[in-house]
Design a protein around this motif. Sequence first.
Motif, PDB file in Angstrom:
ATOM      1  N   GLU A 120      -0.404  54.866  10.182  1.00 12.51           N
ATOM      2  CA  GLU A 120      -1.032  56.029   9.851  1.00 12.51           C
ATOM      3  C   GLU A 120      -2.553  56.450   9.956  1.00 12.51           C
ATOM      4  O   GLU A 120      -3.310  55.388   9.919  1.00 12.51           O
ATOM      5  CB  GLU A 120      -0.669  56.519   8.605  1.00 12.51           C
ATOM      6  N   ARG A 121      -3.055  57.555  10.356  1.00 13.46           N
ATOM      7  CA  ARG A 121      -4.230  57.822  10.726  1.00 13.46           C
ATOM      8  C   ARG A 121      -5.130  58.307   9.339  1.00 13.46           C
ATOM      9  O   ARG A 121      -4.432  58.603   8.417  1.00 13.46           O
ATOM     10  CB  ARG A 121      -4.681  58.843  11.590  1.00 13.46           C
ATOM     11  N   PHE A 122      -6.492  58.052   9.421  1.00 15.27           N
ATOM     12  CA  PHE A 122      -7.018  58.546   8.106  1.00 15.27           C
ATOM     13  C   PHE A 122      -8.298  58.806   8.400  1.00 15.27           C
ATOM     14  O   PHE A 122      -8.959  58.578   9.705  1.00 15.27           O
ATOM     15  CB  PHE A 122      -7.062  57.353   6.968  1.00 15.27           C
ATOM     16  N   SER A 123      -9.200  59.592   7.762  1.00 15.50           N
ATOM     17  CA  SER A 123     -10.557  60.089   7.872  1.00 15.50           C
ATOM     18  C   SER A 123     -11.425  58.964   7.456  1.00 15.50           C
ATOM     19  O   SER A 123     -11.194  58.084   6.721  1.00 15.50           O
ATOM     20  CB  SER A 123     -10.835  61.489   7.326  1.00 15.50           C
ATOM     21  N   VAL A 124     -12.657  59.167   7.918  1.00 13.15           N
ATOM     22  CA  VAL A 124     -13.791  58.314   7.360  1.00 13.15           C
ATOM     23  C   VAL A 124     -14.117  58.305   5.906  1.00 13.15           C
ATOM     24  O   VAL A 124     -14.040  57.388   5.269  1.00 13.15           O
ATOM     25  CB  VAL A 124     -15.084  58.428   8.348  1.00 13.15           C
ATOM     26  N   ALA A 125     -14.135  59.727   5.401  1.00 13.83           N
ATOM     27  CA  ALA A 125     -14.242  59.799   3.905  1.00 13.83           C
ATOM     28  C   ALA A 125     -12.968  59.577   3.296  1.00 13.83           C
ATOM     29  O   ALA A 125     -12.151  60.590   3.061  1.00 13.83           O
ATOM     30  CB  ALA A 125     -14.771  61.338   3.873  1.00 13.83           C
ATOM     31  N   SER A 126     -12.425  58.453   2.972  1.00 11.87           N
ATOM     32  CA  SER A 126     -11.341  58.029   2.420  1.00 11.87           C
ATOM     33  C   SER A 126     -11.387  56.711   1.940  1.00 11.87           C
ATOM     34  O   SER A 126     -12.181  55.975   2.355  1.00 11.87           O
ATOM     35  CB  SER A 126      -9.978  58.377   3.235  1.00 11.87           C
ATOM     36  N   VAL A 129     -15.052  49.677   6.288  1.00 15.46           N
ATOM     37  CA  VAL A 129     -16.432  49.516   6.187  1.00 15.46           C
ATOM     38  C   VAL A 129     -16.783  48.192   5.559  1.00 15.46           C
ATOM     39  O   VAL A 129     -17.212  47.294   6.010  1.00 15.46           O
ATOM     40  CB  VAL A 129     -17.073  50.412   5.521  1.00 15.46           C
ATOM     41  N   ASN A 130     -16.218  47.913   4.268  1.00 17.30           N
ATOM     42  CA  ASN A 130     -16.209  46.833   3.743  1.00 17.30           C
ATOM     43  C   ASN A 130     -15.648  45.366   4.335  1.00 17.30           C
ATOM     44  O   ASN A 130     -16.147  44.266   4.510  1.00 17.30           O
ATOM     45  CB  ASN A 130     -15.471  46.636   2.370  1.00 17.30           C
ATOM     46  N   ASN A 131     -14.484  45.782   5.340  1.00 18.20           N
ATOM     47  CA  ASN A 131     -14.039  44.717   6.068  1.00 18.20           C
ATOM     48  C   ASN A 131     -14.975  44.227   7.210  1.00 18.20           C
ATOM     49  O   ASN A 131     -14.867  43.144   7.608  1.00 18.20           O
ATOM     50  CB  ASN A 131     -12.744  45.077   6.693  1.00 18.20           C
ATOM     51  N   VAL A 132     -15.523  45.242   7.929  1.00 16.67           N
ATOM     52  CA  VAL A 132     -16.618  45.083   8.680  1.00 16.67           C
ATOM     53  C   VAL A 132     -17.687  44.144   8.099  1.00 16.67           C
ATOM     54  O   VAL A 132     -18.331  43.006   8.838  1.00 16.67           O
ATOM     55  CB  VAL A 132     -16.984  46.369   9.419  1.00 16.67           C
ATOM     56  N   PRO A 191     -13.494  52.971  -4.459  1.00 14.27           N
ATOM     57  CA  PRO A 191     -12.330  53.078  -5.391  1.00 14.27           C
ATOM     58  C   PRO A 191     -12.210  54.518  -5.837  1.00 14.27           C
ATOM     59  O   PRO A 191     -11.192  54.962  -6.532  1.00 14.27           O
ATOM     60  CB  PRO A 191     -12.487  52.116  -6.611  1.00 14.27           C
ATOM     61  N   LEU A 192     -13.154  55.403  -5.783  1.00 12.68           N
ATOM     62  CA  LEU A 192     -13.264  56.652  -6.205  1.00 12.68           C
ATOM     63  C   LEU A 192     -12.749  57.575  -5.238  1.00 12.68           C
ATOM     64  O   LEU A 192     -12.489  59.000  -5.661  1.00 12.68           O
ATOM     65  CB  LEU A 192     -14.604  57.070  -6.768  1.00 12.68           C
ATOM     66  N   LEU A 193     -12.590  57.091  -3.996  1.00 12.17           N
ATOM     67  CA  LEU A 193     -12.086  58.113  -2.995  1.00 12.17           C
ATOM     68  C   LEU A 193     -10.613  58.133  -2.880  1.00 12.17           C
ATOM     69  O   LEU A 193      -9.987  57.254  -3.340  1.00 12.17           O
ATOM     70  CB  LEU A 193     -12.791  57.568  -1.539  1.00 12.17           C
ATOM     71  N   TRP A 211      -6.717  58.409  -1.059  1.00 11.80           N
ATOM     72  CA  TRP A 211      -6.329  57.871   0.054  1.00 11.80           C
ATOM     73  C   TRP A 211      -6.102  59.109   1.246  1.00 11.80           C
ATOM     74  O   TRP A 211      -6.273  60.386   0.879  1.00 11.80           O
ATOM     75  CB  TRP A 211      -4.909  57.536   0.010  1.00 11.80           C
ATOM     76  N   ARG A 212      -6.232  58.500   2.624  1.00  6.64           N
ATOM     77  CA  ARG A 212      -5.990  59.546   3.957  1.00  6.64           C
ATOM     78  C   ARG A 212      -7.127  60.154   4.034  1.00  6.64           C
ATOM     79  O   ARG A 212      -7.747  60.131   4.963  1.00  6.64           O
ATOM     80  CB  ARG A 212      -4.819  60.286   3.644  1.00  6.64           C
ATOM     81  N   ARG A 213      -7.570  61.218   3.115  1.00  5.54           N
ATOM     82  CA  ARG A 213      -8.428  62.134   3.482  1.00  5.54           C
ATOM     83  C   ARG A 213      -9.228  62.684   1.931  1.00  5.54           C
ATOM     84  O   ARG A 213      -8.680  62.810   1.256  1.00  5.54           O
ATOM     85  CB  ARG A 213      -7.966  63.356   4.103  1.00  5.54           C
ATOM     86  N   ASP A 214     -10.396  62.732   2.123  1.00  2.00           N
ATOM     87  CA  ASP A 214     -11.354  63.114   0.909  1.00  2.00           C
ATOM     88  C   ASP A 214     -12.659  63.847   1.380  1.00  2.00           C
ATOM     89  O   ASP A 214     -12.836  63.959   2.335  1.00  2.00           O
ATOM     90  CB  ASP A 214     -11.785  62.182  -0.199  1.00  2.00           C
ATOM     91  N   ASN A 215     -13.282  64.103   0.170  1.00  2.00           N
ATOM     92  CA  ASN A 215     -14.319  65.174   0.499  1.00  2.00           C
ATOM     93  C   ASN A 215     -15.729  64.425  -0.305  1.00  2.00           C
ATOM     94  O   ASN A 215     -15.368  64.305  -1.520  1.00  2.00           O
ATOM     95  CB  ASN A 215     -14.195  66.645   0.004  1.00  2.00           C
ATOM     96  N   TRP A 216     -16.666  64.379   0.279  1.00  2.00           N
ATOM     97  CA  TRP A 216     -17.900  63.658  -0.470  1.00  2.00           C
ATOM     98  C   TRP A 216     -18.221  64.456  -1.562  1.00  2.00           C
ATOM     99  O   TRP A 216     -18.590  63.837  -2.334  1.00  2.00           O
ATOM    100  CB  TRP A 216     -18.981  63.485   0.650  1.00  2.00           C
ATOM    101  N   ASP A 217     -18.072  65.749  -1.251  1.00  2.00           N
ATOM    102  CA  ASP A 217     -18.609  66.739  -2.669  1.00  2.00           C
ATOM    103  C   ASP A 217     -17.702  66.235  -3.841  1.00  2.00           C
ATOM    104  O   ASP A 217     -18.405  66.595  -4.926  1.00  2.00           O
ATOM    105  CB  ASP A 217     -18.400  67.907  -2.220  1.00  2.00           C
ATOM    106  N   ARG A 218     -16.550  65.938  -3.861  1.00  2.00           N
ATOM    107  CA  ARG A 218     -15.859  65.632  -4.907  1.00  2.00           C
ATOM    108  C   ARG A 218     -16.387  64.383  -5.770  1.00  2.00           C
ATOM    109  O   ARG A 218     -16.071  64.505  -6.866  1.00  2.00           O
ATOM    110  CB  ARG A 218     -14.421  65.340  -4.442  1.00  2.00           C
TER     111      ARG A 218
END
Length: 651
Positions: free
Chosen positions: A341-347, A354-357, A409-411, A413-420
């Motif tokens: 499954e794909r996901f957005s960067v903001a998720s 990022v943490n794995n990198v 952990p606040l984001l 799954w899949r897709r989120d919005n930084w404004d939230r």
Amino acid sequence: MIAELGLAALWLAAALAVLQLSCGALSVWSGADNEIAQLTRPAAILQGGLVGTAFGALLWVFGITDLSVKLVAMNSHTMKPLIFKLSGAWGNHEGSMLLWVTVMALAGALIAAVERRLPERTMQATLAAQGFVALGFYAFLLLSSNPFERLAQPAAEGLGLNPLLQDIGLALHPPTLYFGYVGLSVAFSFAVGALVTKQVTPAFARAMRPWILGAWTFLTLGIAAGSYWAYYELGWGGYWFWDPVENASLMPWLAATALLHSAGVLASRDALRVWTIMLGVVAFSMSMLGTFLVRSGILTSVHAFAVDPERGSFILFLLALYIGGALLLFALRAGSISEGERFSVASREGALVVNNVMLSAILAVVLLGTLYPLLTEAFDIRVSVGPPYFNPVSAIFVFPMLAVMAVGPLLRWRRDNWDRVSRELALTAALTFAAMGLLAVIFGMALLPLLGLSFALALGVASFLPLRGRKLTRVPLATWGMVIAHFGIAVSLFGMASESAFSEERLAALEEGQQTSVGPWLVRLDGVEPIAGPNWTALSGRLLAAYKGGESVEIEPQSRNFWAPPQQTTESVLVTRWNGQLYAVMGGEGVDGRWQLRLWWKPFVTFIWYGGLLIALGGAFALVGRVRTDVKRRSAQRKIAARRRDEEAML
């Protein structure tokens, strides 16, 4: 007779490993669940029992100090306390390898006995891979490192155990590390099994995840125990020296941390399939590399067991065979692993990537710093790589990782919005910069401790933000595990930064009755007297230490002389308060009759290990939570299947 029983059990276990490998491989090749396949699980279970018997035999010969066994004569002594006789069973090369194989065999037996979630063909491939890994270690033990070898004539007395190892730390540190290392071998076998059968699925990740969690938890405990053991035993006042063998335990932990998060995403969201397989191979590769460094003789370290190049060559061959073969299999099968499954960067998945990198980059930094001196030494160029390299270079990746850890952990799954999550982001950033400015103004400390304290405060607060607005009694154990582990990282970081920023050291030469100070402590030398232990004599200093003019406490650092084997050690003394430790080391007497003392005041240093315990506790919570969830899921699936069978019968 007991030694011969242990050796016979080892040979039989090796034969069963051949059977396990052969039956599992033939079953996968034939693609059928036939009589051959039905032998694989019993072979693994019986193998675990036999190796457990062999290790029990080793403990027995050490416990009774059977000096006709070469390993006992070389590493024990009749005058040693029983706890050090038993822990000495794995305080040497051959015994520690038998412990490794024992844990591996028991893990394989447990998999064979209880694991039913994966397709049987994938399980056969996994058990075959586990048998293949175990077989190499059996060959290593039986052909070059026999722990039950007899002497032609029993020794009159044993040579004794290295005095630095005659400590309760030997009973805790190696076993917990080995549980971690071997847990990663299980994850490796699962990865190979999934690659062979092309079943890199969420079910595969759910089956592998408890083993990764268990391995990661034990690795955390092992590293924390080893750090504290070195801190108080070696007498140099440090908790981490970036010793190559220390790094050899850190590198698998870094890879396992990345693997843990990647497998969690695959299990829950069917993403990061390639990441999970690759990290499963890398994590075990780091364990094998650590084994090679400790046992090859290319290192001179208090951690090193063996100095036999032939043994090192054997392990190097196993390293090339296992890891080279797994990487070749990965290269051949990587194209067949679907994207997931794909996901957005903001998720949340994006934050975990990022943490794995970042974790992979830190692993590369540590690996390079560990191996570079060994490579240059091959060309007769001696290079020392220590804290001036490791601390700032790894910090380049550590602090961005901590920032993402606070927010990830606040984001959703899949897709989120930084404004939230803008308010939480603002709070975390404000805490970080406010702490940084305040600490810089008040203490004027160096950059790395300043960043460490600031990020520790922000991460400590952010760790609990995922609990906001939730009824705490209904929060899943796995979520509690995440919160506690992340908070533990903040606590450890606070302890490390405080120790670096605020520690004070005092070297003093005192006559009896004289005093000196270090930090808020006033220390007086009240006297020095000789004492004797079960296998040592010592000069024991009697110090009176008072904190800020309060009531004095008596402490007795010692300079010990062991006679089996002959060696002098220092026995430090720690006085622990909630806000730090007084650390005292006794030296020798000078020509002027004064006694050498080395004193440290280390504010909040204990938070390093409190944090390590919290991290391990978080792993344990997550492990219990995941197992309970899996049990409930399987129970629900069985009920659904039973209902369907009933409905079909009625029709």
